[in-house]
Structure formats: C-alpha cells, structure tokens
Design a protein around this motif. Structure first.
Motif, PDB file in Angstrom:
ATOM      1  N   ALA A 179       5.096  15.186   2.200  1.00  0.00           N
ATOM      2  CA  ALA A 179       3.892  14.410   2.356  1.00  0.00           C
ATOM      3  C   ALA A 179       2.953  14.135   2.983  1.00  0.00           C
ATOM      4  O   ALA A 179       2.676  13.274   3.560  1.00  0.00           O
ATOM      5  CB  ALA A 179       4.912  14.782   4.756  1.00  0.00           C
ATOM      6  N   LYS A 235      -3.385  12.111   2.107  1.00  0.00           N
ATOM      7  CA  LYS A 235      -2.985  11.604   2.258  1.00  0.00           C
ATOM      8  C   LYS A 235      -1.842  11.389   3.212  1.00  0.00           C
ATOM      9  O   LYS A 235      -0.843  11.960   2.295  1.00  0.00           O
ATOM     10  CB  LYS A 235      -2.428   9.774   2.044  1.00  0.00           C
ATOM     11  CG  LYS A 235      -1.826   8.583   2.273  1.00  0.00           C
ATOM     12  CD  LYS A 235      -1.925   7.483   1.427  1.00  0.00           C
ATOM     13  CE  LYS A 235      -1.440   6.309   2.051  1.00  0.00           C
ATOM     14  NZ  LYS A 235      -0.839   5.665   1.482  1.00  0.00           N
ATOM     15  N   TYR A 236      -1.348  11.499   4.737  1.00  0.00           N
ATOM     16  CA  TYR A 236      -0.405  12.558   4.952  1.00  0.00           C
ATOM     17  C   TYR A 236       0.556  10.702   6.188  1.00  0.00           C
ATOM     18  O   TYR A 236       0.016  10.262   6.332  1.00  0.00           O
ATOM     19  CB  TYR A 236      -0.288  12.898   7.262  1.00  0.00           C
ATOM     20  CG  TYR A 236       1.202  13.534   6.980  1.00  0.00           C
ATOM     21  CD1 TYR A 236       1.905  14.880   6.627  1.00  0.00           C
ATOM     22  CD2 TYR A 236       0.907  12.716   8.594  1.00  0.00           C
ATOM     23  CE1 TYR A 236       2.805  14.786   7.443  1.00  0.00           C
ATOM     24  CE2 TYR A 236       2.077  13.221   9.617  1.00  0.00           C
ATOM     25  CZ  TYR A 236       3.003  14.457   8.856  1.00  0.00           C
ATOM     26  OH  TYR A 236       4.221  14.305   9.650  1.00  0.00           O
ATOM     27  N   SER A 237       1.471  10.230   5.558  1.00  0.00           N
ATOM     28  CA  SER A 237       2.401   9.847   5.653  1.00  0.00           C
ATOM     29  C   SER A 237       4.128  10.065   6.464  1.00  0.00           C
ATOM     30  O   SER A 237       5.185  10.479   5.583  1.00  0.00           O
ATOM     31  CB  SER A 237       3.316   8.740   4.261  1.00  0.00           C
ATOM     32  OG  SER A 237       1.959   8.147   3.763  1.00  0.00           O
ATOM     33  N   ALA A 279       5.855   2.457   6.567  1.00  0.00           N
ATOM     34  CA  ALA A 279       4.643   3.309   6.123  1.00  0.00           C
ATOM     35  C   ALA A 279       3.709   2.650   5.726  1.00  0.00           C
ATOM     36  O   ALA A 279       2.536   2.813   5.399  1.00  0.00           O
ATOM     37  CB  ALA A 279       5.299   3.464   4.662  1.00  0.00           C
ATOM     38  N   ASP A 280       4.169   1.678   5.979  1.00  0.00           N
ATOM     39  CA  ASP A 280       2.858   0.231   6.029  1.00  0.00           C
ATOM     40  C   ASP A 280       1.932   0.678   7.625  1.00  0.00           C
ATOM     41  O   ASP A 280       0.393  -0.699   8.126  1.00  0.00           O
ATOM     42  CB  ASP A 280       3.351  -0.828   5.900  1.00  0.00           C
ATOM     43  CG  ASP A 280       3.795  -1.487   4.894  1.00  0.00           C
ATOM     44  OD1 ASP A 280       3.263  -0.555   3.926  1.00  0.00           O
ATOM     45  OD2 ASP A 280       4.622  -2.240   4.613  1.00  0.00           O
ATOM     46  N   PRO A 330      -3.422   3.529   8.933  1.00  0.00           N
ATOM     47  CA  PRO A 330      -3.130   5.602   8.769  1.00  0.00           C
ATOM     48  C   PRO A 330      -4.953   5.402  10.000  1.00  0.00           C
ATOM     49  O   PRO A 330      -5.368   4.748  10.556  1.00  0.00           O
ATOM     50  CB  PRO A 330      -3.233   5.807   7.651  1.00  0.00           C
ATOM     51  CG  PRO A 330      -4.699   4.923   7.540  1.00  0.00           C
ATOM     52  CD  PRO A 330      -3.944   3.252   8.084  1.00  0.00           C
ATOM     53  N   ASN A 372       0.911   8.152  10.661  1.00  0.00           N
ATOM     54  CA  ASN A 372       0.537   8.166   9.412  1.00  0.00           C
ATOM     55  C   ASN A 372      -1.305   8.304   9.371  1.00  0.00           C
ATOM     56  O   ASN A 372      -2.045   8.004  10.216  1.00  0.00           O
ATOM     57  CB  ASN A 372       0.082   6.762   8.872  1.00  0.00           C
ATOM     58  CG  ASN A 372       1.322   6.371   7.912  1.00  0.00           C
ATOM     59  OD1 ASN A 372       2.301   7.411   8.513  1.00  0.00           O
ATOM     60  ND2 ASN A 372       1.699   4.903   8.176  1.00  0.00           N
TER      61      ASN A 372
END
Length: 490
Positions: A209, A245-247, A252-253, A256, A307
């Motif tokens: 992630a 970067k943690y998703s 996903a868009d 963040p 995010n």
C-alpha cells in the motif's frame, strides 16, 4: 505486546498479576472486593493498615495473595472524584509503570473507571499506549548490560470486560509508532543522517500500500528548490526530499492528506552558529520527520481507507565554505526570493520548498507540517502543548479534536496578516526571520506564504518533541498519537 479480552473473573484469571482499584475513601472496586473475599480480607487489611490509601495513581503490589489464580495483585488508587481523561491517564501510567516489567501476563479489571467522559474503549486504547511508554528503552547505541533484567517485561495484557479488541490493537499500533519515532529522535546525528531517514522510508514500501520516492539534493537543485539547497549545501551529507505515498481509499483518485516533517538531522545553526551548551540536543531537530515516519508506520498497521502522503524534507545544517551566509538571497521552488538574515532559521527554508512541491504535485485535500521550528514557541508553551497555527477553522477543529482525544495537547497561536509585515525586506520578496518579537508566529507566517489556496496547518513541536536531562533525556514521540487520530478521523 499481545492483547486478549477475557470474561474470566478477577479471582479466576490466570496471570502474573491482576490489577484492581480502590478509591480514596478506601472502598474497594467490585473486582478488588471479590479478591478480598477470596483472600479472607487480606486486601482490606492492607487498606486498614495504611499500606495504601487510594489516592490518585498510588499503587501497591502484593505477591502471593491466597484464594486467587493470579500470582500477584496490583492495587491502584483512583482518587476521590470520577475520572476525567487527565486523571485516568495518570492511573493508567501508574499501572503500566508498576507492572510493565513483570514477566508473563497482566490482567486488568479497570472498566469501573469508565464514565460519560471516559469510555471503556478509550481506556483500552490508552492502556496499550501506556504500556508502550513504560516498556520503551533505547538500546541502539547502549545495549542493556543485564540481559536477564532487560528481558523481563509483560508480554500479554488480558482485558477483563467488554470486547475492546480493536481499541487495544489501535493503541498498540500507535504505541509502536510513537516508540519508532522516539528511537529515530534519540539516534545520534552521525547515524541518523538524511540518507538514513530515506532508508527507513524505503522499508515502509515493503508494504504494497506504500510507495516511497526519494528526491536527492542534486535533483532538488535542478528543479529550482533554492531554499532547500541553501541549507543542504553546507554539509557533506546530501539532503533528501522523502515522499511516502499510502493508498488506502477505495477511490485511488481521492485527494490525499499530506503530513510533512522537518528532518534537520543535526542543526549547528550554520554560519549563525548556535552556542555550544546543549548543542548535542540539536540531533532532535529531525523529530518532525520522526513523527511522520512513526505515523506512517502506525497507519500501515491500521489500514485506514484514506490516501495519505508522508513527506520529509531532510538535511544537515552545517557551517562550511559551501554554507549560506547571512545576507544571501535565494530563490525558492515557488519563484519567491528569500533573504537569509539568519542561517539558524533553516527549517522554514527546507519546508517552504517541500510545501510547494507537495501542493503542486499532489493537489492535497489538506497539509499539516510538523517541525521543531522555534525556540519562541518553546518559550511560550513549554513542554506541555505543541503550537498550532492555521487560518482554516475546520482544520483547526479537526486537529484540536484529535489532540483532546489522544491527550497529545496543542494550543492555538495567532496567524494574523498583521504579523506578515515583520518579514518585509528591501532585498527580496521576504526575509527568513521577522525580528526578536513573535518568533513562532512569524515563522508560521513565512510558511503560510507557500500554501495559498490549500487547507494548511503548522505544528511547532520545539517544546514537546524531547525533554528531560541526564538519564531522563529523550525524544517523546509526539505528536504521533495526534496525527494518527487526526488522519483516522478522515
């Protein structure tokens, strides 16, 4: 630490120690009374003899109590009033301090502390954090001399009460993040360099992630980050901009949320050299970065659906033939020019370019920077509250809510436009200091100039990131607990 929730009674639970309470009138809790009856009045006899009075956070460890399964009983005083979050924390810290070094398992029958202000779930979370604090020791450069003694620690907590497993797991994750940040902060500057922090960030990318990107000093110079380079160029240790970067969001868009930590791994002050006394403590000038790494570690364990981008802007601030001089003018990544009146006001110089990079490239929903930025904030708030600066009321409310819940305290300080004129100079768009007055606010005003249009807050942790002297000196791991709760609330 392992955690278990059990419905066993205080008399029947198998443990190295069972923890029960009494108030300042000497009244035993229901669980303590059950043990007292099983032990033919032994606990009450101790109260009557004056061995314990029940005042807040007082403890008495009793081995070999008859009639019960636990090997020991820890009696803990709860005072003479219903618990608040502040008094409950004192009780939990006392429990952990008295039992964290007992090998085996510790059973807790303390749900009686809960009330309208102090929920059982909050107690469970804070219990895990209290044990994390009590069991912490720094061994990276000073291994324990007595390995047998070092190995003695509670390995399991048994919670007697309702199922609060998720809160115990959350508290453990935060405790691990706090202690990770403490370890990083306590490392000396010859070990914890910008490259070391980059390597630690890359380890997080072992989790699918997380994606880690390292931008080195040469790349920063090529892209025009003159403010950052003006600090980093004085040292042989290359500066780094570290991006994790943690998703976690389903989409996903989703924009963040950025947390940005100042990572000056040693701060001499540069050409504006600091006094020699206590300069060793300037290894702690990367505690903002440590708090970001600790927060990211906790979030990876907790897997929130949001995010998050953790950023660290890291360099050494050293005097050399390559170092910036007072009076130099540099051009930041934003294109704004800065007159460097004091090279010891370097944190804002590395942060401003990181703010520009993060906002331009990631279009975040919010940004919070964390920095050991000013002695002025330390003078104003001491070691109790971190300074909070923001013009965004919603963001202020969110951070203050997380601070109240986690007891990782903040105090809001002014960020009014009237202070901006203190940064005016004839020779650049702004100076990097604003004179002797309102130093914490003018530092925040400087950063605000690089965040227009984005919800942004600044946490000055100069007074809260470390403390103590001699054997008590060390990093605190703050504000990891605040940041984790703030981001989980997203």
């Amino acid at each position: 630490m392992q955690y278990q929730v059990s419905q066993n009674s205080a008399t029947d639970v198998q443990a190295s120690c069972i923890v029960v309470t009494l108030d300042q009138t000497g009244k035993l809790s229901e669980a303590a009374e059950a043990i007292n009856n099983a032990a033919n009045g032994f606990l009450q006899a101790r109260v009557d003899a004056g061995d314990i009075s029940g005042k807040l956070a007082e403890t008495l460890l009793l081995p070999g109590v008859s009639g019960i399964s636990a090997e020991r009983v820890l009696l803990v005083g709860t005072g003479d009033k219903p618990q608040t979050t502040e008094t409950a924390l004192k009780v939990l810290n006392a429990i952990a301090a008295a039992s964290a070094k007992l090998s085996g398992s510790v059973a807790l029958s303390i749900h009686n502390l809960a009330n309208e202000e102090v929920s059982e779930s909050w107690l469970a979370e804070q219990t895990a954090m209290a044990y994390g604090r009590s069991q912490y020791s720094f061994t990276a450069t000073k291994p324990q001399a007595d390995n047998d003694q070092a190995a003695k620690k509670a390995e399991q907590i048994i919670w007697l009460g309702t199922d609060v497993s998720s809160q115990l797991e959350k508290g453990e994750a935060i405790a691990q993040g706090v202690n990770y940040a403490r370890d990083l902060g306590n490392l000396p500057g010859n070990i914890c360099t910008p490259s070391y922090l980059a390597e630690e960030a890359e380890k997080l990318a072992d989790n699918p992630a997380v994606e880690t990107t390292i931008i080195d000093e040469d790349q920063m110079e090529a892209m025009g980050a003159g403010a950052f380079v003006s600090v980093a160029k004085g040292s042989i240790e290359p500066g780094k901009l570290i991006i994790m970067k943690y998703s976690g969001a389903d989409n996903a868009d989703d924009a963040p949320h950025i947390i940005l930590g100042k990572g000056i791994t040693f701060d001499t002050g540069g050409i504006s050299l600091k006094p020699g006394a206590k300069m060793d403590e300037m290894k702690y000038d990367m505690c903002g970065a440590a708090s970001v790494l600790g927060t990211m570690q906790a979030l990876v364990a907790l897997k929130p659906k949001v995010n998050i981008i953790g950023m660290i802007t890291s360099a050494e601030n050293m005097p050399s033939g390559h170092a910036s001089k007072p009076g130099d003018v540099v051009t930041s990544l934003s294109g704004k020019t800065i007159e460097i009146l004091n090279t010891d006001a370097e944190g804002r110089l590395v942060l401003c370019d990181a703010l520009t990079y993060g906002i331009d490239n990631f279009k975040p929903a919010s940004v919070v920077d964390i920095a050991t930025l000013t002695g002025a904030c330390m003078a104003a708030l001491g070691a109790v509250n971190s300074g909070l600066f923001t013009k965004d009321e919603a963001l202020a409310d969110e951070l203050q809510l997380a601070a109240r819940y986690s007891r990782d305290k903040v105090w809001r300080l002014p960020l009014e436009d009237d202070y901006q004129e203190l940064l005016d100079t004839n020779f650049a768009d702004m100076a990097n200091i604003g004179g002797p007055l309102a130093g914490a606010t003018t530092a925040a005003c400087f950063l605000a100039r690089f965040t227009e249009g984005t919800p942004w807050a600044h946490l000055d942790i100069a007074g809260t990131a470390w403390g103590g002297a001699g054997k008590t000196k060390g990093a605190s791991g703050r504000p990891v607990a605040l940041l984790v709760n703030y981001l989980l609330n997203k």
